[in-house]
Design an enzyme around this catalytic site. Sequence first.
Site, PDB file in Angstrom:
ATOM      1  N   GLY A  14      36.475  56.028  69.490  1.00 30.84           N
ATOM      2  CA  GLY A  14      35.278  56.024  68.652  1.00 30.84           C
ATOM      3  C   GLY A  14      35.287  55.088  67.462  1.00 30.84           C
ATOM      4  N   ASN A  16      33.686  52.203  67.384  1.00 41.82           N
ATOM      5  CA  ASN A  16      32.290  51.764  67.246  1.00 41.82           C
ATOM      6  C   ASN A  16      31.439  52.878  66.644  1.00 41.82           C
ATOM      7  OD1 ASN A  16      31.609  48.932  68.320  1.00 41.82           O
ATOM      8  ND2 ASN A  16      33.084  49.733  69.808  1.00 41.82           N
ATOM      9  N   ARG A  67      26.338  63.962  89.263  1.00 38.99           N
ATOM     10  CA  ARG A  67      25.914  63.132  88.122  1.00 38.99           C
ATOM     11  C   ARG A  67      24.511  63.482  87.636  1.00 38.99           C
ATOM     12  NH1 ARG A  67      29.418  58.685  87.097  1.00 38.99           N
ATOM     13  NH2 ARG A  67      30.808  58.390  88.852  1.00 38.99           N
ATOM     14  N   MET A  92      32.376  56.320  79.035  1.00 39.78           N
ATOM     15  CA  MET A  92      33.056  55.859  80.249  1.00 39.78           C
ATOM     16  C   MET A  92      32.565  56.555  81.522  1.00 39.78           C
ATOM     17  SD  MET A  92      34.822  53.582  78.876  1.00 39.78           S
ATOM     18  CE  MET A  92      35.970  53.044  80.116  1.00 39.78           C
ATOM     19  N   LEU A  95      26.096  55.535  84.792  1.00 42.50           N
ATOM     20  CA  LEU A  95      24.853  56.272  84.575  1.00 42.50           C
ATOM     21  C   LEU A  95      23.850  55.974  85.689  1.00 42.50           C
ATOM     22  CD1 LEU A  95      24.759  55.642  80.757  1.00 42.50           C
ATOM     23  CD2 LEU A  95      24.995  57.890  81.855  1.00 42.50           C
ATOM     24  N   ASN A 109      23.884  49.249  74.659  1.00 41.11           N
ATOM     25  CA  ASN A 109      25.314  49.405  74.966  1.00 41.11           C
ATOM     26  C   ASN A 109      26.080  48.260  74.311  1.00 41.11           C
ATOM     27  OD1 ASN A 109      27.697  50.332  76.359  1.00 41.11           O
ATOM     28  ND2 ASN A 109      27.390  48.693  77.859  1.00 41.11           N
ATOM     29  N   HIS A 111      29.517  45.959  74.937  1.00 40.06           N
ATOM     30  CA  HIS A 111      30.480  45.650  75.994  1.00 40.06           C
ATOM     31  C   HIS A 111      31.408  44.541  75.509  1.00 40.06           C
ATOM     32  CE1 HIS A 111      32.120  45.317  79.988  1.00 40.06           C
ATOM     33  NE2 HIS A 111      32.001  44.003  79.881  1.00 40.06           N
ATOM     34  N   GLU A 145      21.738  48.461  86.467  1.00 34.07           N
ATOM     35  CA  GLU A 145      22.997  47.813  86.837  1.00 34.07           C
ATOM     36  C   GLU A 145      23.951  47.870  85.644  1.00 34.07           C
ATOM     37  OE1 GLU A 145      24.415  43.420  88.332  1.00 34.07           O
ATOM     38  OE2 GLU A 145      22.287  43.869  88.234  1.00 34.07           O
ATOM     39  N   ASP A 147      26.429  47.122  82.737  1.00 37.13           N
ATOM     40  CA  ASP A 147      26.744  45.972  81.871  1.00 37.13           C
ATOM     41  C   ASP A 147      25.861  44.769  82.195  1.00 37.13           C
ATOM     42  OD1 ASP A 147      28.793  47.535  80.766  1.00 37.13           O
ATOM     43  OD2 ASP A 147      30.278  46.765  82.165  1.00 37.13           O
TER      44      ASP A 147
HETATM   45  C1  GRF Z   1      34.821  49.084  73.119  1.00 40.20           C
HETATM   46  O1  GRF Z   1      35.586  47.951  73.403  1.00 40.20           O
HETATM   47  C2  GRF Z   1      33.440  48.953  73.704  1.00 40.20           C
HETATM   48  O2  GRF Z   1      32.960  47.634  73.715  1.00 40.20           O
HETATM   49  C3  GRF Z   1      33.639  49.428  75.111  1.00 40.20           C
HETATM   50  O3  GRF Z   1      34.543  50.492  75.000  1.00 40.20           O
HETATM   51  C4  GRF Z   1      35.341  50.316  73.833  1.00 40.20           C
HETATM   52  C5  GRF Z   1      35.186  51.549  73.008  1.00 40.20           C
HETATM   53  O4  GRF Z   1      36.026  51.508  71.868  1.00 40.20           O
HETATM   54  N1  GRF Z   1      32.395  49.772  75.746  1.00 40.20           N
HETATM   55  P1  GRF Z   1      35.805  52.556  70.705  1.00 40.20           P
HETATM   56  O5  GRF Z   1      35.957  53.936  71.324  1.00 40.20           O
HETATM   57  O6  GRF Z   1      34.461  52.325  70.108  1.00 40.20           O
HETATM   58  O7  GRF Z   1      36.911  52.276  69.731  1.00 40.20           O
END
Ligand code: GRF
Length: 216
Positions: A14, A16, A67, A92, A95, A109, A111, A145, A147
């Site tokens: 977490g 981000n 799902r 992770m 979806l 999102n 990525h 699709e 990413d």
């Molecule tokens: C990040 O690299 C994000 O881009 C990807 O998963 C990772 C998550 O990292 N989708 P965090 O849990 O936010 O540290």
Amino acid sequence: MARLKLGVLFSGRGTNLQAILDVCQNPSFPAEIALALSNKPDAPGLLRAQDAGVATSVINHKDFLDRPSFEQAMNERLDEAGVELICLAGFMRLLTPIFVNHWDGRAINIHPSLLPAYPGLHTHERAINDGARFAGCTVHFLSAEMDAGPIIAQAATPIRAIDTPDSLAARVLEAEHEIYRRAIRWVAEGRITQQDGRVMIDGAGEDASFYLPTVD
Ligand code: GRF
């Protein structure tokens, strides 16, 4: 003006999420987190949200037969919390249209690659092994699709000969936090429009393409 209500979805550490929690502490930021939602009961990100006094919820995918029922439960929880924009932050699970269509145009999102290069996992290792000269990260709208939705912002950084997947990931992660904050601000300020799969950002200028130099 009312702040845009965010639902941040994550599965792990977490960072981000933390960057979004931090920027939302500023009352002048035009968004706030209405719900931090994890599919993993032991995700460290849950503690980050709790420490910041933000509402958390766990919807464990293992509790559901399939799902669609898992995603339906997430949709209901997020709607109940009044969420207006989904921010996927290391979530992770793949979806399906049950989730993607419900949040069409209202989900973004982050990525860790310069999309459309390197969708999926192990992006830094793959870029290094290919001899790519740049790596980076992308904030994009969610699409059916994985990413692959319309690109809002990207940050690029050179790949050095001495880079390992870990050193590259650490450098890119800093940029992730920065471009995610920027993208959320633009959505919240109503400055984003889409046409033919391309995103226009009113007044953002060069801010949507961010260059992160290496520090020697
Ligand atoms: C990040 O690299 C994000 O881009 C990807 O998963 C990772 C998550 O990292 N989708 P965090 O849990 O936010 O540290």
